[in-house]
Design a protein around this motif. Sequence first.
Motif, PDB file in Angstrom:
ATOM      1  N   GLY A 155       0.769  -1.243   0.000  1.00 25.61           N
ATOM      2  CA  GLY A 155       0.000   0.000   0.000  1.00 25.61           C
ATOM      3  C   GLY A 155       0.792   1.280   0.000  1.00 25.61           C
ATOM      4  N   PHE A 156       2.063   1.227  -0.329  1.00 28.07           N
ATOM      5  CA  PHE A 156       2.914   2.420  -0.231  1.00 28.07           C
ATOM      6  C   PHE A 156       2.390   3.599  -1.053  1.00 28.07           C
ATOM      7  CE2 PHE A 156       5.741  -1.303   0.325  1.00 28.07           C
ATOM      8  CZ  PHE A 156       6.193  -1.047   1.610  1.00 28.07           C
ATOM      9  N   SER A 157       2.078   3.358  -2.324  1.00 23.46           N
ATOM     10  CA  SER A 157       1.697   4.484  -3.192  1.00 23.46           C
ATOM     11  C   SER A 157       0.394   5.129  -2.757  1.00 23.46           C
ATOM     12  CB  SER A 157       1.602   4.022  -4.654  1.00 23.46           C
ATOM     13  OG  SER A 157       0.495   3.150  -4.834  1.00 23.46           O
ATOM     14  N   ALA A 158      -0.453   4.377  -2.052  1.00 24.54           N
ATOM     15  CA  ALA A 158      -1.727   4.929  -1.587  1.00 24.54           C
ATOM     16  C   ALA A 158      -1.525   6.020  -0.538  1.00 24.54           C
ATOM     17  CB  ALA A 158      -2.600   3.815  -1.017  1.00 24.54           C
ATOM     18  N   VAL A 159      -0.364   6.030   0.110  1.00 24.00           N
ATOM     19  CA  VAL A 159      -0.066   7.064   1.103  1.00 24.00           C
ATOM     20  C   VAL A 159       1.127   7.919   0.667  1.00 24.00           C
ATOM     21  CG1 VAL A 159      -1.087   5.867   3.071  1.00 24.00           C
ATOM     22  CG2 VAL A 159       1.296   5.400   2.449  1.00 24.00           C
ATOM     23  N   GLY A 160       1.382   7.925  -0.649  1.00 20.86           N
ATOM     24  CA  GLY A 160       2.416   8.789  -1.194  1.00 20.86           C
ATOM     25  C   GLY A 160       3.835   8.349  -0.907  1.00 20.86           C
ATOM     26  N   LEU A 161       4.034   7.034  -0.729  1.00 22.90           N
ATOM     27  CA  LEU A 161       5.369   6.491  -0.468  1.00 22.90           C
ATOM     28  C   LEU A 161       5.734   5.488  -1.558  1.00 22.90           C
ATOM     29  CD1 LEU A 161       5.065   5.995   3.404  1.00 22.90           C
ATOM     30  CD2 LEU A 161       6.209   7.859   2.185  1.00 22.90           C
ATOM     31  N   ALA A 162       6.998   5.056  -1.553  1.00 21.55           N
ATOM     32  CA  ALA A 162       7.471   4.194  -2.643  1.00 21.55           C
ATOM     33  C   ALA A 162       7.893   2.807  -2.185  1.00 21.55           C
ATOM     34  CB  ALA A 162       8.656   4.865  -3.357  1.00 21.55           C
ATOM     35  N   GLY A 163       8.015   2.583  -0.873  1.00 19.31           N
ATOM     36  CA  GLY A 163       8.404   1.266  -0.392  1.00 19.31           C
ATOM     37  C   GLY A 163       9.668   1.302   0.439  1.00 19.31           C
ATOM     38  N   ASP A 164       9.759   0.370   1.377  1.00 22.05           N
ATOM     39  CA  ASP A 164      10.962   0.218   2.194  1.00 22.05           C
ATOM     40  C   ASP A 164      11.052  -1.225   2.671  1.00 22.05           C
ATOM     41  OD1 ASP A 164       8.904   0.244   4.042  1.00 22.05           O
ATOM     42  OD2 ASP A 164       9.630   1.960   5.175  1.00 22.05           O
TER      43      ASP A 164
END
Length: 270
Positions: free
Chosen positions: A149-158
Amino acid sequence: MTKTTGDTALSEPLLRSLDSGVLTLTLHRPAARNALSLEMLDALAAALDEAAEDDSVRVVLLTGAGRGFCAGGDVETLARGESIFGPMSDRPARVARQIEVQRATAVRLWEYPKPTVAALNGHAVGAGMALALACDLRYAVESAELRPGFSAVGLAGDFGATWLLSTLIGRARAVEALLYAEPITARRAVELGVVNAVFGADEFSARVADRVRALAKRSAPAVAAIKRNVVVAGHSDLATAADAEVYRHVELLETPEHRAALEQIRSRGA
């Protein structure tokens, strides 16, 4: 190692329980759907370090308390514009601490010398999904989902989520999953080859227990060698991987576990 009990367990971010060679590590923040905290991640790193040196531990089983596996980043912390890895005003310190923690948990699980199994008793989201993907095997209850769900909260992943997804399901499907942030059902995850089996809620615990106990009975030297062979195969050509297999094969021929297995075969054939 024994499982924390009583009042102490309520405040422990990670529970440990060792039974028949299986060390169960339970992410334990059920009220927050086991969202990651620094205390939980540090406890996980310490438990993995300890178990790696403990001959009584044959398999590590990672699961979550309550109805969820891991919600990933703590939404409450993120909503406050804070980070569990340090002050927002000190970006270099946060980067260094998160890299340290990721290597001690997700990367450590991927390269671990003993078999690791994720029991997905519920949804695995974001970094929580990455921890599950870093394990060798994944068994899921039928209602569980993997949620990149990263992109749904404006993130790209970690926590290696991008690399792990690309490695396990291929680049095109990984990019699609990350861009759209759409949940992957347990059944679909089996089709993609990222979950090994799905069980109904009424049989989930028993079926996972059967699988990990059977794994714990396998030759520890052989299991460790298989894991090393797979790691080598992931970043080398066929000849190099096959050569590496030979060295470990020759070493294993001299182990008591191999000789005992041969004796069992001979006795059954007599």
